[in-house]
Design an enzyme around this catalytic site. Structure first.
Site, PDB file in Angstrom:
ATOM      1  N   GLU A 127       0.137 -37.430  13.821  1.00 15.55           N
ATOM      2  CA  GLU A 127       0.949 -36.179  13.347  1.00 15.55           C
ATOM      3  C   GLU A 127       2.357 -36.338  12.891  1.00 15.55           C
ATOM      4  OE1 GLU A 127      -1.396 -32.404  14.052  1.00 15.55           O
ATOM      5  OE2 GLU A 127       0.346 -32.522  15.655  1.00 15.55           O
TER       6      GLU A 127
ATOM      7  N   HIS B 291       1.274 -33.126  21.903  1.00  9.46           N
ATOM      8  CA  HIS B 291       1.664 -32.708  20.636  1.00  9.46           C
ATOM      9  C   HIS B 291       3.323 -32.589  20.519  1.00  9.46           C
ATOM     10  CE1 HIS B 291       2.057 -29.556  17.345  1.00  9.46           C
ATOM     11  NE2 HIS B 291       0.975 -29.891  17.204  1.00  9.46           N
TER      12      HIS B 291
ATOM     13  N   GLU C 103       5.251 -30.744  19.374  1.00 14.61           N
ATOM     14  CA  GLU C 103       6.098 -29.474  19.988  1.00 14.61           C
ATOM     15  C   GLU C 103       6.291 -29.389  21.554  1.00 14.61           C
ATOM     16  OE1 GLU C 103       3.561 -26.479  17.850  1.00 14.61           O
ATOM     17  OE2 GLU C 103       4.302 -27.261  15.974  1.00 14.61           O
TER      18      GLU C 103
ATOM     19  N   ASN D 144      -5.492 -26.123  15.857  1.00 19.44           N
ATOM     20  CA  ASN D 144      -4.759 -26.003  17.111  1.00 19.44           C
ATOM     21  C   ASN D 144      -4.005 -24.575  16.458  1.00 19.44           C
ATOM     22  OD1 ASN D 144      -2.542 -25.924  18.977  1.00 19.44           O
ATOM     23  ND2 ASN D 144      -1.272 -27.391  17.566  1.00 19.44           N
TER      24      ASN D 144
ATOM     25  N   GLY E 290       3.832 -27.888  10.273  1.00 21.35           N
ATOM     26  CA  GLY E 290       4.434 -26.718   9.876  1.00 21.35           C
ATOM     27  C   GLY E 290       5.525 -26.372   8.870  1.00 21.35           C
TER      28      GLY E 290
ATOM     29  N   SER F 285       0.413 -30.035   8.097  1.00 20.89           N
ATOM     30  CA  SER F 285       0.438 -29.264   6.873  1.00 20.89           C
ATOM     31  C   SER F 285      -1.123 -29.594   6.086  1.00 20.89           C
ATOM     32  CB  SER F 285       1.271 -29.355   6.060  1.00 20.89           C
ATOM     33  OG  SER F 285       2.614 -28.962   6.656  1.00 20.89           O
TER      34      SER F 285
ATOM     35  N   LYS G  72      -1.932 -23.093  18.195  1.00 20.62           N
ATOM     36  CA  LYS G  72      -0.431 -22.941  19.008  1.00 20.62           C
ATOM     37  C   LYS G  72      -0.396 -21.831  19.665  1.00 20.62           C
ATOM     38  CE  LYS G  72       1.169 -25.120  14.655  1.00 20.62           C
ATOM     39  NZ  LYS G  72       2.176 -26.346  14.663  1.00 20.62           N
TER      40      LYS G  72
HETATM   41  C1  PEP Z   1      -0.306 -28.953  14.370  1.00 20.09           C
HETATM   42  O1  PEP Z   1      -0.176 -27.948  14.871  1.00 20.09           O
HETATM   43  O2  PEP Z   1      -0.857 -29.877  14.878  1.00 20.09           O
HETATM   44  C2  PEP Z   1      -0.214 -29.188  13.088  1.00 20.09           C
HETATM   45  C3  PEP Z   1      -0.531 -29.925  12.259  1.00 20.09           C
HETATM   46  O3  PEP Z   1       0.313 -27.914  12.159  1.00 20.09           O
HETATM   47  P1  PEP Z   1       0.402 -27.561  10.916  1.00 20.09           P
HETATM   48  O4  PEP Z   1      -1.180 -27.805  10.299  1.00 20.09           O
HETATM   49  O5  PEP Z   1       0.507 -25.919  10.468  1.00 20.09           O
HETATM   50  O6  PEP Z   1       1.376 -28.335   9.971  1.00 20.09           O
END
Ligand code: PEP
Length: 244
Positions: free
Chosen positions: A162, A90, A92, A4, A168, A208, A6
């Site tokens: 997630e 997601h 976010e 992803n 992040g 992460s 973003k």
């Molecule tokens: C994501 O954006 O779905 C995500 C898991 O981000 P990150 O790997 O940066 O934590």
């Protein structure tokens, strides 16, 4: 193994990514690879991945086919560009753009209508984990969202667990924490859609994920793959995750 991006990269940067990434995953037949760039880069990504077993996905999808929905992009538009997947719900989007379990369900159904594979995201926030309400939250998200699908619709989705506190932040869920959450989701799936659906649904872990922790996460039988944000922006790093 899904990336992803973003709100990162221009079309030119997308092409440069694929030029480096392609040879690094040329032998990676052990898994399905999907990259989800911003809408503006979908065409460049589809073109760059042409002829390769790399799916391209959007990061969101409008629930209507067309209409007066300023700022939205529909499944038929995403499909027309040659994409195959769409991330839905997601955290976010839930956090900053008022996405709810109800809109997540509508977007998931739109993806299916336009033959895109939805990657439906669920996961608890830190306060829910710290107050012992992780399971309750996962059940609520499932019941108010995914449970609204029909059996045949459900068979075509991918779920991504997630935990919001791990996205992040550099804080990865331990493999055991992730596997526990996957078991909760899978038991909801079994109860609603039957044992076979529970066994076969693919549940990705996201939060992460990096080249140095992917192996221990993937060692959990409950974890079928990963959804990677930050570490998917660099071709070497994402390729080493794919090739864990
Ligand atoms: C994501 O954006 O779905 C995500 C898991 O981000 P990150 O790997 O940066 O934590």
């Amino acid at each position: 193994m899904a990336g992803n991006w973003k709100m990162y990269k221009t079309p030119a940067e997308t092409i440069a990514f694929f030029d480096k990434f392609r040879p690094l995953v040329a032998q990676s037949n052990h898994c399905e690879i999907v990259i989800c760039p911003p809408f503006t880069n979908l065409a460049a990504a589809v073109e760059s991945a042409r002829g390769l077993p790399i799916g391209i996905g959007a990061q969101n999808i409008g629930w209507a086919k067309e209409g007066a929905f300023t700022g939205e992009v529909s499944g038929s538009m995403i499909r027309a560009l040659g994409a195959s997947h769409a991330i839905v719900g997601h955290s976010e989007r839930r956090q900053y753009f008022a996405e709810t379990d109800g809109t997540v369900l509508k977007r998931t159904q739109a993806a299916l209508e336009f033959e895109l594979t939805p990657i439906v995201c669920v996961g608890e926030r830190l306060e829910e984990r710290e107050t012992g309400r992780t399971e309750e939250l996962l059940v609520t998200q499932f019941q108010n969202g995914i449970a609204g699908l029909s059996e045949s619709q459900f068979a075509r989705i991918v779920i991504a667990y997630e935990p919001v506190w791990a996205i992040g932040t550099g804080k990865t869920a331990t493999p055991e924490i992730a596997a526990d959450a996957h078991r909760v989701i899978r038991s909801q799936v079994r109860a609603k859609f039957g044992r076979a659906a529970g066994d076969s649904v693919r549940i990705l872990y996201g939060g992460s994920v990096k080249p140095d922790n992917v192996k221990s996460l993937m060692a959990q039988p409950e974890i079928d793959g990963v959804l990677v944000g930050g570490a998917s922006l660099d071709p070497v790093s994402f390729a080493s995750i794919v090739n864990f």
